[in-house]
Design an enzyme around this catalytic site. Structure first.
Site, PDB file in Angstrom:
ATOM      1  N   GLY A  25       0.954  -1.221   0.054  1.00 38.92           N
ATOM      2  CA  GLY A  25       0.164  -0.022   0.153  1.00 38.92           C
ATOM      3  C   GLY A  25       0.856   1.358  -0.225  1.00 38.92           C
ATOM      4  N   GLU A  99     -11.601  -0.618  -5.138  1.00 38.84           N
ATOM      5  CA  GLU A  99     -10.601   0.264  -6.000  1.00 38.84           C
ATOM      6  C   GLU A  99     -11.003  -0.010  -7.691  1.00 38.84           C
ATOM      7  OE1 GLU A  99      -8.853   2.495  -4.819  1.00 38.84           O
ATOM      8  OE2 GLU A  99      -8.989   1.372  -2.724  1.00 38.84           O
TER       9      GLU A  99
HETATM   10  C1  BEZ Z   1      -3.155   2.059  -1.488  1.00 39.65           C
HETATM   11  O1  BEZ Z   1      -1.789   1.726  -1.546  1.00 39.65           O
HETATM   12  O2  BEZ Z   1      -3.346   2.874  -0.734  1.00 39.65           O
HETATM   13  C2  BEZ Z   1      -3.867   1.915  -2.827  1.00 39.65           C
HETATM   14  C3  BEZ Z   1      -4.001   2.482  -3.871  1.00 39.65           C
HETATM   15  C4  BEZ Z   1      -4.807   2.487  -4.767  1.00 39.65           C
HETATM   16  C5  BEZ Z   1      -5.692   0.977  -4.705  1.00 39.65           C
HETATM   17  C6  BEZ Z   1      -5.564   0.371  -3.688  1.00 39.65           C
HETATM   18  C7  BEZ Z   1      -4.691   0.566  -2.585  1.00 39.65           C
END
Ligand code: BEZ
Length: 189
Positions: A25, A99
């Site tokens: 993440g 997402e």
């Molecule tokens: C994240 O890393 O926070 C993230 C970004 C985009 C989609 C899913 C997770």
């Protein structure tokens, strides 16, 4: 590519049959995980940098007035710091849905320290997705973020939480911190 990436992500079967997979993440996942996980560890990926270049139609903005959220873009020599979660593969169905606005799963080496890395997954929004907004100055991005709000709350909250979480992890991200500085000025301190 359409906005909705759920079907494309479902076809990503690289980790099928595994009991657990590391998920990296770099955005809201650094400070908030709304799913069960087995373990959580600070981690990094190499050759990528964080950028507020992805539009958000469903969390931090609306289809009429999208917000700006993080994606990662390739940059030789760069290191992107974040948080890794060890999850069961079932969690990816939940994340694919959360997402769905342009993010695809990508297999990537996740580094935990200088000697230890494991292959896992990251969600990435590339320039060919319909919600992609692309490059802008940090000031323009801050002005955009200051005005946007969506079902998950103000866009500014996302940026400020991310900046704070990176600071707590001890990592300087010039792009994020410059946007934060502009945003605080725009909000009057
Ligand atoms: C994240 O890393 O926070 C993230 C970004 C985009 C989609 C899913 C997770």
């Amino acid at each position: 590519m359409s906005h909705n990436t759920i079907e494309i992500n479902k076809a990503m079967d690289k980790f099928d049959g595994r009991h657990s997979v590391w998920l990296f993440g770099y955005g809201s996942l650094i400070y908030k995980a709304d799913f069960p996980y087995i373990e959580r560890r600070p981690a990094s990926i190499e050759g990528w940098t964080r950028r507020f270049w992805q539009g958000s139609h469903d969390h931090r903005g609306t289809p009429e007035a999208p917000g700006r959220v993080a994606t990662i873009v390739p940059q030789p020599g760069a290191v992107c710091h974040g948080m890794a979660y060890l999850v069961t593969p079932e969690e990816f169905a939940h994340l694919d849905h959360r997402e769905k606005n342009g993010y695809l799963r990508l297999a990537i080496d996740i580094h935990f320290d200088e000697e230890h890395s494991e292959e896992g997954l990251v969600y990435i929004a590339t320039a060919d997705n319909a919600a992609f907004l692309g490059e802008a100055t940090e000031l323009d991005i801050a002005q955009h973020i200051a005005a946007a709000v969506g079902p998950s709350g103000p866009n500014a909250e996302y940026l400020l939480h991310l900046a704070q979480a990176l600071r707590e992890l001890g990592h300087h991200d010039e792009h994020v911190f410059t946007i934060e500085r502009h945003l605080r000025q725009l909000r009057g301190g």
